[in-house]
Design a protein around this motif. Sequence first.
Motif: not given
Length: 129
Positions: A67-72
Amino acid sequence: STQQEVFEEILPLVNDVMAGFEATVFAYGQTGTGKTHTLASDDGLINRMLQCLFDSIGSEGPTQAYRVHVSYVQVYMEKVYDLLHPSATDRPLVMRESPERGVFLENVSEQNVVTSDELLELLAFGRKR
């Protein structure tokens, strides 16, 4: 240093992520010193690391699930701003700490992605903010 030399220095982070650890790449410096170019240009660290990460995921085959999740976020004038929130980019985030989660940003956006193209689209959205 060249983009390739810097990439080779941080490449072990991809292996760490594949082993289940979180990783952060942080660029700090004065305005106009090349942070955005180093991170976000076509041959920048973000594109190189994403390609390597999704290549690694693809090579694992169907026996592993990821599971790949991103915050920026952007740190500006000692405040942290969420660049992926649909509307609340003008309100700074609050940094918290708990025994369960460690240090975290309260209410930061976290987007799930399946491909590097999806992730790059999110980053392009964030850069426009």
